[in-house]
Design a protein around this motif. Structure first.
Motif, short mmCIF file in Angstrom:
data_model
loop_
_atom_site.label_atom_id
_atom_site.label_comp_id
_atom_site.label_asym_id
_atom_site.label_seq_id
_atom_site.Cartn_x
_atom_site.Cartn_y
_atom_site.Cartn_z
N GLN A 18 -16.96 -20.67 24.05
CA GLN A 18 -17.27 -20.77 22.63
C GLN A 18 -16.62 -19.61 21.91
O GLN A 18 -16.48 -18.52 22.47
CB GLN A 18 -18.80 -20.68 22.42
CG GLN A 18 -19.57 -21.79 23.07
CD GLN A 18 -19.32 -23.12 22.38
OE1 GLN A 18 -19.17 -23.18 21.16
NE2 GLN A 18 -19.26 -24.19 23.14
N VAL A 19 -16.25 -19.85 20.67
CA VAL A 19 -15.63 -18.79 19.89
C VAL A 19 -16.38 -18.62 18.57
O VAL A 19 -16.67 -19.60 17.89
CB VAL A 19 -14.15 -19.10 19.60
CG1 VAL A 19 -13.52 -18.01 18.74
CG2 VAL A 19 -13.38 -19.26 20.90
N VAL A 20 -16.71 -17.39 18.26
CA VAL A 20 -17.24 -17.08 16.95
C VAL A 20 -16.17 -16.28 16.21
O VAL A 20 -15.69 -15.26 16.71
CB VAL A 20 -18.54 -16.25 17.03
CG1 VAL A 20 -18.99 -15.83 15.63
CG2 VAL A 20 -19.63 -17.03 17.75
N ILE A 21 -15.80 -16.78 15.05
CA ILE A 21 -14.78 -16.09 14.27
C ILE A 21 -15.49 -15.31 13.17
O ILE A 21 -16.20 -15.89 12.35
CB ILE A 21 -13.77 -17.08 13.70
CG1 ILE A 21 -13.11 -17.86 14.84
CG2 ILE A 21 -12.71 -16.35 12.88
CD1 ILE A 21 -12.22 -18.99 14.39
N ALA A 22 -15.32 -14.01 13.20
CA ALA A 22 -15.96 -13.15 12.20
C ALA A 22 -14.91 -12.16 11.73
O ALA A 22 -15.07 -10.95 11.82
CB ALA A 22 -17.16 -12.43 12.81
N ALA A 23 -13.79 -12.73 11.26
CA ALA A 23 -12.60 -11.92 10.99
C ALA A 23 -12.57 -11.34 9.59
O ALA A 23 -11.60 -10.71 9.20
CB ALA A 23 -11.35 -12.76 11.24
N GLY A 24 -13.63 -11.55 8.82
CA GLY A 24 -13.67 -10.91 7.52
C GLY A 24 -12.77 -11.59 6.49
O GLY A 24 -12.40 -12.75 6.63
N SER A 25 -12.47 -10.84 5.45
CA SER A 25 -11.67 -11.42 4.37
C SER A 25 -10.71 -10.36 3.87
O SER A 25 -10.85 -9.18 4.16
CB SER A 25 -12.59 -11.88 3.25
OG SER A 25 -13.46 -10.83 2.89
N LYS A 80 -13.04 -31.58 19.91
CA LYS A 80 -14.44 -31.93 20.09
C LYS A 80 -15.06 -31.07 21.20
O LYS A 80 -16.17 -30.61 21.11
CB LYS A 80 -14.55 -33.40 20.45
CG LYS A 80 -14.59 -34.29 19.22
CD LYS A 80 -14.57 -35.76 19.62
CE LYS A 80 -13.24 -36.40 19.32
NZ LYS A 80 -12.43 -36.86 20.36
N SER A 81 -14.27 -30.86 22.22
CA SER A 81 -14.81 -30.15 23.37
C SER A 81 -14.83 -28.64 23.19
O SER A 81 -15.51 -27.95 23.94
CB SER A 81 -14.00 -30.51 24.60
OG SER A 81 -12.63 -30.51 24.28
N CYS A 82 -14.09 -28.09 22.27
CA CYS A 82 -14.02 -26.65 22.11
C CYS A 82 -14.16 -26.22 20.66
O CYS A 82 -13.22 -25.77 20.03
CB CYS A 82 -12.68 -26.12 22.63
SG CYS A 82 -12.39 -26.48 24.35
N PRO A 83 -15.33 -26.38 20.09
CA PRO A 83 -15.48 -26.01 18.69
C PRO A 83 -15.55 -24.50 18.51
O PRO A 83 -15.70 -23.76 19.48
CB PRO A 83 -16.83 -26.64 18.33
CG PRO A 83 -17.57 -26.73 19.61
CD PRO A 83 -16.57 -26.85 20.71
N ASN A 84 -15.39 -24.06 17.27
CA ASN A 84 -15.62 -22.65 16.98
C ASN A 84 -16.47 -22.53 15.73
O ASN A 84 -16.64 -23.48 14.98
CB ASN A 84 -14.30 -21.89 16.83
CG ASN A 84 -13.36 -22.54 15.84
OD1 ASN A 84 -13.77 -22.89 14.74
ND2 ASN A 84 -12.11 -22.74 16.24
N ILE A 85 -17.03 -21.35 15.54
CA ILE A 85 -17.95 -21.14 14.42
C ILE A 85 -17.46 -19.95 13.62
O ILE A 85 -17.12 -18.92 14.20
CB ILE A 85 -19.37 -20.81 14.94
CG1 ILE A 85 -19.80 -21.79 16.03
CG2 ILE A 85 -20.36 -20.78 13.79
CD1 ILE A 85 -21.04 -21.34 16.78
N SER A 86 -17.41 -20.08 12.32
CA SER A 86 -17.05 -18.93 11.49
C SER A 86 -18.30 -18.33 10.88
O SER A 86 -19.23 -19.05 10.50
CB SER A 86 -16.11 -19.34 10.36
OG SER A 86 -14.86 -19.69 10.89
#
Ligand SMILES: Cc1cc2nc3c(=O)[nH]c(=O)nc-3n(C[C@H](O)[C@H](O)[C@H](O)COP(=O)(O)OP(=O)(O)OC[C@H]3O[C@@H](n4cnc5c(N)ncnc54)[C@H](O)[C@@H]3O)c2cc1C
Ligand SMILES: NC(=O)c1ccc[n+]([C@@H]2O[C@H](COP(=O)([O-])OP(=O)(O)OC[C@H]3O[C@@H](n4cnc5c(N)ncnc54)[C@H](O)[C@@H]3O)[C@@H](O)[C@H]2O)c1
Ligand SMILES: Cc1cc2nc3c(=O)[nH]c(=O)nc-3n(C[C@H](O)[C@H](O)[C@H](O)COP(=O)(O)O)c2cc1C
Ligand SMILES: [Zn+2]
Lengths: 1005, 97, 414, 184
Positions: free
Chosen positions: A280-287, A450-456
């Motif tokens: 799983q990936v959480v993207i928290a890369a800011g702005s 579908k199998s590898c979603p990520n969340i921002s």
């Protein structure tokens, strides 16, 4: 040297550790904890470079990796590195940086004349000119190339080493700001294997650059403590996630020792390249803050508001004492307050006609002047801002009105809003959607596959206050862990109440008007600083029909610089949308591609370099060859002994000597590299019959046969000798280069086409070390060290015997690639060295001559034996090789059978293998020389064939050659003409392909 | 960079595998009876769909088994992998090819 | 069409560039065209250009599903050469080369055709034999080619590491080879074709090929049916899709082919370098980036992205051959969808459907052929028969066996 | 007969640094076995060879008994390390229908890797996850290390791993291990 802009207190620098560095030869001091950029800010240096096209003076814009302007040539000699963003270089003692793209100096740059003729250099001007006279383009181009480019490449080899590694985790978190830290702690708390990456030198993200940030830093510290305690967590700072590929494969670059300065990394690699597979990936890369596009907004001193805040709060450096804050949203107000708290005189110019009273009130407390509904109409000062003029904006925002006010200042801190960093989501294949409230794109269909979603989570998701970022991070971390089958309950976290003013009501103004229509005054409105692209260029592109955003990008080069448009892309789209009168999402974005920030080539390819760059395979006898002076040839991955020059011999004389020796006494060749395949099973014969062209039914146990393999195009693709070892047991040999291909070919057919057949193939190439003994004395020599009866009746040509040779178990094959009596001695590989030594010792009596592949080639050519890949080329049938004898007329099926019957493969006049004897026997034709049907004054000339193999044959006493000649077999006896590249014309007679021992008696002797 | 599910070894990195094109193209028998066109069709012509594709993969750095896969050529996403002898898994709802 | 010149540039500067014309119009599609070309890449636009300017057929439309030049034309490494081994290929690519040599002037659009020289490296005895054969063949076809010793290679390319894993044993140079600005080629042809009356219709996808009595009568598109006397499909990576619409298969498959660029730097490499032995394809653009060709993945794909592993195996060899590049940085990577035939040669051919012609299969190396391909295809469509240059590239060769197998003959890509 | 040389052609054989050690395992006979391993006959034959009752191997595992080790290589393929004479093992094995056996004793070099850095060193060259939760003692797998195909097995939590590789790649793999062990 005093640091004129350094604040007395604050920031995350260590004032007890001063560091000296030079920029353009001048020495400065900074502190541990500075970046090169912050140290330059602290020293009041504003002019840092020249722009790409117009050579305009440029300074810092940002404080992070989005920096478009401040590109430096870092260090010198082998350590030099072009185009380094000053904002991403941590300061170390002795750092040497210089500005780029200027000559002779930054201050006086001749290229600056481009600025004067800028008017003649609009976007794409080069497509419209430099065409006359046609012959001059190469000259124009030379100048254009010199003028373009940015920094210079090193010209010495890189002294540094790089490390690459794979990694796996349940949850990968990109970005260690509040959202990322929260996500990582939650996921880790759930028991997940977690990786947390951040570009920065320490975790914390934007929190590090906020003012009065005790609570924020406490949060960072606590989160980190928790993460560090957990052995399932890996936190990597100075690590940028560069690419997001299919199935959650993320690449990242870790700068391991760059911050220590060149040569100071000890045994550590300079950088490490991570290849991470995450569930799983959480993207928290800011702005990233967006600049406003206004007249001459590229003057040194015009910066992003948030960068000004960061320099103050994180680095304790005040960019200037008189600051104009220019904004269309609330977030810059905090910067105004911070600057004012630190002693700057601040004026705020807001394009909005009415600003939130609560926010306004805070300015009043600090005595900051505010101009509502105003905009900057011009910026004074070429090499650094000295003042701005401001005017009132019309109600529609399209023009300026009233009187211009001049405000002197050294810094313009501007904010056009914030652009969430959607790069990773987008690279992963995710879609974006435009949100009016923030005037920007955020992740929409937030999933890769579908199998590898990520969340921002956090500000990359469009949430611009810290507490919301944390809440989103917590949720994202828990969700991600849950999708890995892990769970934990959400903690209650109290608000951090970080000192910041969120975005508020943003009123997008994509192009700040001036007194002239865009592109018509002397002022320029830059949106892409690094590639020098202005709003006028976008207008031109639209006018000329480059309306698609992809055309816009390519025609104007906007977004194509080393920053890939991090600060500019949205502005460009918006300006184009306005011109066309459509919405921003209708214009759409260009494609985000890796890497996120430029990626060191050495880090990507550096680990498998030098001796690890494609394995060098050596035979068990390699050391012996080395000790005996062999020169080596690369054949596939193998190092093969090529020839063994004696004192003073060149290749030619060594080969002539070796070739004679083999036919006169005996020679030995290391043949270990030939592919070998063990084939067993009751259907083994069926397989062999299918893959070879000839008949194998009658092959007796212990006998060998030569075979040709065709692909389904009917073309020869490998050859070799196969021996029947037992009832259902065969030993197949292949060419050295073809070993893997043949093995795979057999397996493919067996597994996919004939799975019901009972056949097992096993590669045994490395099981056996092989020496080939060839020559009239081969038998006598071998007999002296073997218990096998070598009598020609007992051990006839094309058979195999087992026994011992030199005291070790061996299989000896009596097969020949030289036309001499020949034994190929196979021993288990561990005896290879022993075998060659024993042969050399026993061979002394018989003038045994070690020979290499080159001599082997001559010897076989003397006999007309082909080498697949040299005399054939993948377009050649057995018939073309004059090898009809090896093609069964009785077999119903074998691979490649049908293809030989096609119209073209059956046609008359195809190139066929023949011999060539030059008129002058001392002339050796160059391989590749062509036979012409007619000699003309000059090319073009029609050709009818070419030389595939050509040697001086000491045994034939003349030069010999093999050639593929149209209708060759019918031309035997004809004289043909070859035209060489140097103009020489050579006549040769077409002959048979056997040049020595035509009757073939020696081999059976 | 895909994860490929070897029907024998399970999920593995793409670099352990090689792909060998369209699956389920049996070699004709009695090839002598084929016309040149029929033979050409077998050797060279491929469906090359923009959509679901059945193809052959080899676990080259693993168990060295060949197997088949059903994969979408636009999203590059695998629907299924299956052993040579297994029945073909169906194309997902709404898909064609 | 208003001509471009230094003068026009100056004049327009005076009016603040307000008066430049559209480079091409964006007309609505007509009901019927004499010829419809599917695909607004370089080849399709060139075909339309030559149809209109040389074959007297101006009632022509180019139908492009996206933005013109956005297919492989917009994503290739721009290597142009004509030093091919086989006569058929030499015929095609040299005819293209001759057109390249005057293209900027012909189109009145600077396509920045830069004949800076193209160097093939040989790293083994086998490579030496291969360039030996090819060099001679090219020379006798009247095309320039020169052998270089390792010392001469070093002189041309001082930054090369001759003693890399597979030491450089020699080189084959085509001085007339080089690069061109890919986008400009598409735009230049589009401008020329438009001026000659061709309708270029972007954002219009062909969704069906209408066939009546085994002859094509037009195409269905996302903007409705467009009738056509003849249809030429020049859709590169989507050729199989178009063929399927017309009811037949093609002897090709699509793979991702990748490329990358470095950050721009001052000039460091002055020719195009191709090493098939260790897989390096690199040149430096006028803007300063190193333009690096990568490999193609072995799986069929229309995704326009490839696997990262290939990038690693592109950068590794690049740094092996040019160790000084190790500290430079890669700026961007991307992929195209290449349509690869079994013999790695293109298809220019009539099809089972009357008046429907295909030009495809250029795979990893068709940019260099753009003018020649368009020229040959235009004349062939006009005549209803493939012309002399195009004829050997017919689909029939896959049945007869008369392949044009440069790949098998030499294992050369690009 | 000369003394049987108990070594493969790999010349550099040990590396012993802080936290990472590589040794070449002593020569042992290696036999590739093919057949239907679900069958009674194969199981019985293996039981005879290994001296354990049940010789059914789970996918990607190995079993070890007395100086014998049996590795899963594929659905119909096992690799046996044994001190027994290969000739007689092969003969016995092949006496069953539908089987094959090949002596590969000299084909491979086997490296034993130990020390605290092992997992990081391995992760530097292979995309296969060797985290203790994913790759446990008793498991083996074929995968790649750099560009070499390897048979990797986990032998102890301390940790101890084995890497088996064709000897012509052994120098390369050894060099790879040596290089990356400096960096982790
Ligand atoms: C990474 C890479 C590097 C390369 N390097 C080189 C090189 O160095 N030298 C060289 O000579 N060649 C190179 N090539 C190959 C070269 O790019 C192509 O052969 C060439 O550009 C093909 O041009 P084209 O006009 O036929 O195709 P394209 O430019 O792909 O044009 C085809 C057009 O058809 C359109 N289309 C498709 N389907 C439809 C439909 N249904 N309706 C309407 N329109 C449709 C597409 O959108 C596209 O614009 C490279 C290719 C790639 C991907
Ligand atoms: N006042 C405002 O209007 C406003 C606007 C935007 C953001 N903010 C503040 O900024 C903070 C946002 O928090 P957040 O956690 O979303 O983001 P953040 O900016 O705090 O952290 C993001 C981190 O990700 C890192 N990063 C980005 N791309 C990366 C990559 N490819 N690889 C590795 N690291 C990468 C950055 O270095 C940074 O440290 C909040 O405190 C918010 O209030 C305020
Ligand atoms: C010859 C050539 C040079 C390029 N140079 C650059 C460049 O300097 N900067 C850049 O961002 N992209 C450059 N690109 C890549 C394009 O941005 C883009 O990735 C490519 O055209 C593929 O399109 P896509 O990424 O939108 O799919 C270049 C592409 C080519 C073909
Ligand atoms: Zn497997």
């Amino acid at each position: 040297m005093t640091q004129s802009n350094r604040l007395d207190n604050g920031g995350r620098i260590d004032r007890s550790k001063p560091l000296t560095f030079t920029f353009d030869g001048k020495q400065y001091t900074g502190y541990q904890g500075d970046t090169l950029a912050s140290a330059l800010v602290a020293n009041g240096v504003r002019l840092l470079g020249r722009s790409f096209k117009y050579h305009r003076p440029r300074g810092l814009i940002a404080a992070g990796s989005e920096e478009p302007n401040a590109l430096m040539q870092l260090e010198t000699g082998p350590y030099t590195e072009p185009n380094t963003r000053a904002t991403c270089v941590e300061l170390y003692d002795g750092l040497v940086a210089s500005s780029q793209n200027r000559w002779p100096s930054l201050n006086f740059d001749v290229g600056g004349v481009n600025s004067l003729v800028a008017r003649f250099l609009p976007a794409g001007f080069y497509y419209k000119t430099f065409m006359w006279p046609a012959s001059m383009w190469m000259t124009y181009e030379k100048f254009i190339r010199k003028a373009a480019g940015l920094g210079v490449s090193p010209v010495e080899n890189d002294p540094d080493v790089y490390h690459g590694t794979y990694a796996h985790c349940d949850v990968l978190v990109i970005g260690a700001g509040p959202a990322g830290l929260a996500a990582a702690t939650m996921a880790a708390g759930s028991g997940a294997r977690v990786m947390l990456l951040d570009e920065g030198s320490e975790p914390g993200g934007s929190l590090l650059g906020t003012s009065k940030n005790t609570a924020a830093l406490e949060f960072v510290k606590n989160s980190m403590q928790e993460l560090e305690r957990n052995e399932n967590v890996r936190v990597l700072t100075r690590t940028t996630a560069t690419g997001y590929y299919d199935y959650n494969y993320i690449t990242a670059l870790e700068k391991v020792t760059d911050h220590l300065g060149p040569g100071n990394g000890g045994s550590l690699p300079r950088q490490r390249f991570w290849k991470i597979r995450a569930k799983q990936v959480v993207i928290a890369a800011g702005s990233i803050e967006r600049p406003l596009v206004f007249a001459d907004n590229d003057r040194p001193g015009v910066m992003l508001a948030n960068a000004v805040g960061t320099y103050i709060n994180q680095y304790g450096a005040l960019p200037g004492k008189d600051i104009v804050v220019f904004t269309n949203n609330d977030s810059a107000y905090q910067v105004a307050l911070d600057a004012s708290d630190n002693g700057a005189v601040v004026t705020v110019v807001d394009t909005r006609s009415s600003v939130d009273p609560a926010v306004k009130a805070r300015l009043e407390q600090n005595n900051i002047r505010l101009f509502e509904g105003h905009a900057i109409s011009s910026v004074q000062g070429a090499k650094g801002v000295t003042a701005v003029r401001i005017m009132e904006l019309s109600a529609d925002g399209d023009s300026l009105q009233g009187q211009a006010w001049e405000i002197s200042c050294s810094i313009v801190a501007n904010s056009g809003g914030w652009t969430p960093s959607c790069h990773m989501v987008s690279q992963s294949g995710g879609k974006l959607k435009y949100v009016d409230e923030i005037a920007g794109f955020i992740p929409d269909d937030n999933r890769q596959k579908k199998s590898c979603p990520n969340i921002s989570a956090g500000s990359c998701n469009g949430s611009f206050d810290t507490d919301t970022c944390i809440t989103e991070g917590i949720k994202a971390g828990l969700d991600a862990a849950q999708r890995c089958g892990l769970s934990a309950s959400a903690p209650s976290i109290s608000n951090l109440n970080v000192s910041e003013i969120p975005l508020g009501d943003i009123s997008p103004i994509w192009l700040v008007p001036t007194t002239h229509p865009v592109g018509e005054g002397s002022a320029k409105h830059f949106h892409d600083f690094q590639n020098d692209v202005t709003a006028a260029d976008i207008h031109l592109a639209a006018r000329e029909g480059f309306l698609s955003v992809e055309h816009l990008k390519r025609y104007t080069t906007t977004g194509m610089a080393t920053d890939q448009g991090k600060t500019s892309n949205l502005n460009a789209l918006a300006i184009m949308a306005n011109i066309q009168g459509v919405s921003i999402p209708e214009v759409g974005t260009t494609t985000f591609r890796p890497p996120y920030t430029p990626l060191t080539l050495g880090a990507v390819g550096g680990q498998e370099s030098r001796e690890l760059f494609i394995q060098e395979r050596q035979t068990p006898m390699h050391e012996w060859h080395v000790a005996n002076g062999a020169k080596f040839e690369d054949v596939g991955d193998w190092k093969r002994a090529w020839y063994y020059p004696k004192d003073g011999e060149d290749m030619h004389s060594a080969v002539q000597r070796e070739t004679l020796a083999v036919r006169e006494s005996v020679g030995m060749l290391d043949a270990s590299t030939l592919g070998k395949i063990d084939i067993q099973g009751k259907d083994a014969l069926k397989l062999i019959e299918m893959v070879y062209t000839n008949n194998w039914q009658k092959l007796a146990i212990g006998s060998c046969r030569y075979g040709l393999m065709l692909n389904e195009h009917g073309m020869i693709f490998d050859d070799g000798v196969t021996t029947r070892l037992g009832e259902n047991h065969y030993h197949m040999t292949t060419t050295t280069g073809g070993a893997a291909r043949v093995m795979s070919w057999l397996e493919e057919w067996l597994q996919t086409e004939w799975p019901e057949w009972e056949v097992y193939c096993t590669s045994v190439t490395e099981q056996w070390a092989v020496m080939a003994l060839n020559g009239p004395k081969a038998r006598e020599l071998l007999q002296s060290i073997t218990d096998i009866d070598l009598d020609k009746e007992a051990f006839p040509f094309m058979t195999m015997r087992e026994g011992t040779v030199a005291g070790v178990p061996a299989r000896v094959f009596r097969i020949s690639f030289t036309g001499e009596v020949s034994y190929e001695i196979n021993v288990p590989a561990r005896y290879g060295k022993h075998l060659i030594e024993a042969l050399a010792e026993a061979g002394k009596k018989y003038d045994l001559c070690p020979y290499g592949t080159e001599t082997m080639h001559v010897l076989r050519a003397e006999k007309g034996f082909i080498i697949v890949g040299q005399d054939t080329d993948g377009t050649v049938t057995p018939h073309d090789m004059d090898m009809d004898w090896i093609v069964s007329k009785t077999k119903e099926e074998y691979l490649g059978n049908r293809a030989q019957e096609r119209v073209d493969t059956k046609r008359e006049g195809r190139p066929q293998l023949v011999g060539l004897l030059t008129e002058d026997p001392t002339v050796v034709l160059p391989e590749g020389a062509h036979i012409v049907s007619e000699v003309l004054e000059a090319p073009p000339m029609p050709t009818i064939g070419h030389v595939t193999s050509s040697y001086m044959s000491p045994n034939a006493g003349r030069s010999i050659a093999l050639a593929l000649l149209q209708d060759g077999i019918n031309r035997k006896g004809d004289v043909v003409t070859l035209c060489l590249m140097n103009g020489d014309v050579i006549k040769a007679t077409v002959s048979d392909t056997v040049f020595v021992d035509v009757e073939g008696v020696r081999v059976r002797g | 960079m895909f994860i490929v599910n070897c029907p024998y070894c399970g999920d593995r990195d793409q670099t352990e595998f090689s792909c060998h094109g369209e699956a389920h193209i049996p070699r004709p028998t009695e090839t002598a009876k084929l016309t040149d066109d029929e033979w050409g069709e077998y050797v060279f012509f491929r469906s090359n769909p923009k959509g679901y594709h059945r193809e052959r993969w080899l676990h080259v750095h693993g168990c060295r088994r060949w197997f088949n896969a059903l994969r979408h050529t636009v999203t590059d996403e695998f629907v299924a992998t299956y052993k040579i002898e297994d029945p073909r898994p169906p194309i997902p709802e709404g898909g064609q090819s | 069409m208003k001509a471009y010149s230094l003068f026009s540039l100056a004049r327009n500067a005076m009016s603040y560039h307000r008066n430049w014309q559209r480079v091409w119009r964006s007309p609505d599609p007509k009901k019927h065209y004499d010829v419809v070309i599917i695909g607004g890449g370089g080849h399709g636009l060139a075909t339309a250009y030559y149809l209109a300017t040389q074959c007297g057929i101006t009632n022509v439309a180019v139908i492009e599903k996206g933005w013109l030049g956005g297919g492989n034309t917009g994503r290739n490494t721009t290597i142009v050469r004509s030093n091919y081994l086989l006569d058929e290929s030499a015929g095609m690519y040299e005819s293209a080369m001759k057109l390249w040599e005057g293209l900027s002037q012909e189109l009145n659009y600077n396509v920045m055709f830069s004949q800076r020289g193209l160097l093939h490296l040989a790293h083994s005895v086998h490579d030496m034999q291969e360039i030996g054969r090819r060099g001679n063949a090219i020379h006798l076809n009247g095309i320039d080619s020169e052998f270089l010793t390792p010392e001469q290679v070093k002189e041309m390319l001082p930054i090369i590491n001759l003693n890399c894993r597979y030491p450089v044993m020699g080189g084959l140079l085509q001085k007339r080879g080089g690069t061109a600005r890919h986008d400009a080629v598409a735009w230049g042809y589009a401008r020329g074709a438009d001026a000659a009356g061709v309708d270029i219709i972007q954002n219009c996808e062909v969704t069906g090929v209408r066939v009546e009595n085994n002859a094509v009568v037009g195409v269905d598109t996302s903007r409705g049916f467009i009738g056509a006397g003849k249809v030429g499909s020049v859709a590169a990576g989507h050729s199989s899709v178009i063929a399927e619409m017309a009811g037949f298969k093609l002897p090709l498959e699509c793979y991702p082919l990748q490329a990358l660029v470095s950050e721009p730097i001052k000039p460091i490499i002055d020719c195009v370098v191709m090493s098939n032995g260790i897989h390096v394809y690199v040149s430096q653009s006028d803007k300063g980036e190193l333009v690096v060709g990568s490999g193609s993945d072995a799986y069929n794909s229309y995704s326009q992205r490839g696997s990262f592993d290939l990038i690693e195996h592109t950068v590794g060899p690049l740094c092996e051959l040019f160790p000084i590049f190790s500290r430079l940085r890669m700026l961007r990577q991307w992929a195209g969808i290449v349509d690869v035939t079994v013999d790695r040669s293109p298809i220019l051919s009539k099809t089972p459907v009357k008046n429907l012609y295909f030009n495809c299969g250029w795979g990893t190396g068709g940019f260099k052929a753009t003018p020649g391909s368009g020229h040959a295809f235009a004349h062939s469509i006009a005549a209803g028969e493939m012309n002399e240059i195009a004829a050997p590239f017919s689909i029939d060769r896959f049945n007869s066996g008369a392949l044009i197998d440069e790949g098998a003959a030499a294992a050369v890509a690009h | 007969m000369v003394n049987p040389i108990k070594e493969t052609p790999l010349k550099i054989t040990t590396l012993d640094t802080d936290g990472f050690k590589v040794e070449e395992l002593p020569y042992i006979n290696k036999i590739n076995l093919r057949g239907d391993f679900e069958s009674q006959a194969c199981n019985a034959a293996l039981t005879g060879l290994l001296g354990t009752d049940d010789c059914q191997l789970e996918t990607n595992t190995y079993m070890h008994n007395n100086a014998n080790t049996l590795f899963w290589l594929g659905p119909d393929e096992r690799l046996l390390y044994t001190n027994s004479d290969p000739g007689s093992v092969i003969e016995k094995w092949c006496s069953m229908p539908g089987t094959a056996a090949v002596d590969l004793s000299d084909y491979y070099t086997v490296l034993k890797l130990s020390g605290s850095k092992v997992r990081d060193v391995i992760a530097s060259g292979t995309p296969f996850d060797v985290h203790p939760s994913q790759f446990r003692v008793g498991q083996c797998t074929q995968t790649r290390y750099g560009s070499a195909t390897v048979l990797m097995s986990n032998h102890a939590d301390t940790p101890v791993f084995q890497l088996q590789v064709r000897w012509s790649y052994a120098k390369y793999v050894f060099g790879y291990l040596e290089r990356v062990s400096n960096y982790v």
